[in-house]
Design a protein around this motif. Structure first.
Motif, short mmCIF file in Angstrom:
data_model
loop_
_atom_site.label_atom_id
_atom_site.label_comp_id
_atom_site.label_asym_id
_atom_site.label_seq_id
_atom_site.Cartn_x
_atom_site.Cartn_y
_atom_site.Cartn_z
N SER A 100 -0.01 0.98 5.47
CA SER A 100 0.52 2.14 4.75
C SER A 100 0.94 3.20 5.76
N ASP A 130 6.90 6.48 -7.73
CA ASP A 130 5.71 5.87 -8.32
C ASP A 130 4.50 6.32 -7.50
N GLY A 131 3.32 6.13 -8.08
CA GLY A 131 2.10 6.43 -7.36
C GLY A 131 1.72 7.90 -7.38
N GLU A 132 0.55 8.17 -6.83
CA GLU A 132 0.02 9.53 -6.77
C GLU A 132 0.67 10.29 -5.61
N SER A 160 -2.95 5.77 -1.90
CA SER A 160 -3.91 4.87 -2.53
C SER A 160 -5.25 4.96 -1.83
N GLN A 199 0.84 -1.20 0.00
CA GLN A 199 0.00 0.00 0.00
C GLN A 199 0.87 1.24 0.00
N THR A 200 0.41 2.29 -0.65
CA THR A 200 1.00 3.60 -0.48
C THR A 200 -0.03 4.48 0.20
#
Length: 432
Positions: A155, A260-262, A7, A3-4
């Motif tokens: 997270s 990476d990711g939002e 997310s 998890q980030t």
């Protein structure tokens, strides 16, 4: 799955079974809010006796069930309408049952201020945590690494405001053999504020250091505007806006740098979250996360005078859910009464308690009655005249919930603090 913090995730994000198990705790002398009649009973069994406010002694701090529910729902709806996420600051209450109410209402996660608080949250299965602080303790980082490696659904995101703090975090995580990287937000501060870099350029250097550290992941930027102003004056609001625009500028400089990711952009206490939305909500390439925490209890002091949902036109205002109750124990002078609640029981750092009414008697709001000082165990009530005789119990409005909950390990929840005979419908356990 890994998890980030940004997310979306699913589910309430807390172990409801562990929260429900709090009803099995046996009551005893440790809980100063409760009478001896409760000792030896579980929370559940004591509540089944249908105790009333009159069955509890003084001094006392209580929560109002309807006001709590109103505040949780109002803030959740406000954030949904604004298109921002909410990770309420759990250090306000340190009450897992209240965290669950906030998460069930749609909160994205829980914000905390230090490692002991994070450990409480993990003990109750909180799955998404924002630490609004920099974690540098090697033993704490080793524990965190174990939590992350042992639970792929956990997270966590922390802050950093210097290249040296990045170095120390990376060093400790390497020594701990960390598997998953720790997500980090670069913290931007402001002149006269608390932690945080004092310029965008300095923050960019910190971000570069995070990107070089194999045990860390750059997740975005964050900060706290509440330390830069203390009122709703034009000057104070302008200061907050200026800071938030600098935070946007920092995000823009770092755009695309996250691995990476939002990316996350986070700010927002309980005093200026409307300005945070006005300045940050237009960011379409980031998840904007508010961290307001005091709203759940609101107050009859500092936040009553500064909250956006009080000063904002057309909004449904928050309601104070916290009340102190104290008994007049002495009338040594004609216009002086001493109450049995003091600094050990009620907050005083952002304003003194406000006399509101005599239980079963007259209203004090609008009279000359006022609390002029608090000692450790006494409040000085002045100019109440004959309205507060020896033995009378007064309801007090309080200011600043962030220094109220920590004085009580168990808080009774009343069905209606305005009722003639309020009933106790719950007990909220805190962990400070």
């Amino acid at each position: 799955m890994d998890q980030t913090f940004a997310s979306s995730g699913t589910g309430p994000g807390i172990d409801a079974g562990k929260v429900a198990a709090l009803a099995d705790e046996e009551l005893d002398w440790r809980f100063k809010a409760l009478p001896p009649e409760a000792w030896g009973l579980s929370v559940r069994d004591y509540l089944a006796t249908r105790p009333g406010l009159a069955d509890l002694g003084t001094p006392l701090l209580t929560l109002d069930a309807a006001a709590l529910d109103h505040n949780v729902r109002t803030m959740a709806a406000w954030c949904a309408d604004a298109g921002v996420a909410l990770a309420p600051h759990g250090k306000t209450t340190m009450a897992p049952a209240l965290w669950q109410a906030q998460l069930d209402a749609g909160s994205h996660g829980i914000t905390l201020a230090n490692l002991p608080q994070v450990r409480v949250a993990r003990a109750f299965g909180v799955q998404r945590i924002l630490l609004a602080n920099t974690l540098l303790d090697p033993a704490g980082l080793a524990w965190l690494a174990g939590e992350l490696d042992g639970d792929p659904d956990f997270s966590f995101v922390s802050w950093a405001d210097s290249t040296e703090s990045v170095r120390l975090m990376d060093e400790a995580l390497r020594a701990a053999g960390a598997g998953r990287p720790v997500e980090v937000l670069v913290e931007l501060g402001g002149p006269g504020g608390r932690t945080g870099t004092r310029s965008v350029e300095e923050a960019v250097e910190v971000a570069a250091a995070v990107l070089r550290a194999p045990t860390l992941r750059l997740a975005g930027v964050g900060g706290y505007e509440g330390a830069l102003a203390h009122d709703a004056s034009a000057e104070g609001l302008a200061t907050v806006r200026g800071y938030l625009r600098t935070l946007v500028a920092l995000h823009t400089r770092l755009s695309g740098a996250q691995t990476d990711g939002e990316p996350v952009v986070t700010a927002g206490g309980s005093a200026y979250f409307d300005l945070v939305v006005e300045e940050l909500a237009s960011l379409t390439d980031a998840r904007v996360v508010l961290r307001s925490g005091a709203y759940i209890a609101h107050d009859d002091g500092f936040y009553r005078g500064i909250s956006p949902l009080v000063r904002g036109a057309g909004e449904r205002p928050f309601r104070s859910a916290l009340h102190g109750w104290a008994r007049v124990v002495s009338r040594p002078e004609p216009q002086l009464a001493l109450l049995d609640a003091g600094k050990r029981d009620l907050p005083f750092d952002e304003g003194l308690p406000e006399p509101q009414l005599v239980r079963g008697g007259a209203a004090l709001t609008g009279t000359t009655a006022h609390v002029s000082a608090l000692n450790d165990q006494h409040a000085f009530l002045r100019d109440a005249g004959d309205l507060a005789p020896v033995g009378a119990v007064l309801r007090l409005g309080i200011s600043h919930p962030c220094t109220a909950f920590d004085k009580w390990t168990m808080l009774p929840v009343l069905d209606d603090a305005n009722a003639a005979e309020p009933q106790v419908t719950g007990l909220v356990r805190t962990y400070f």
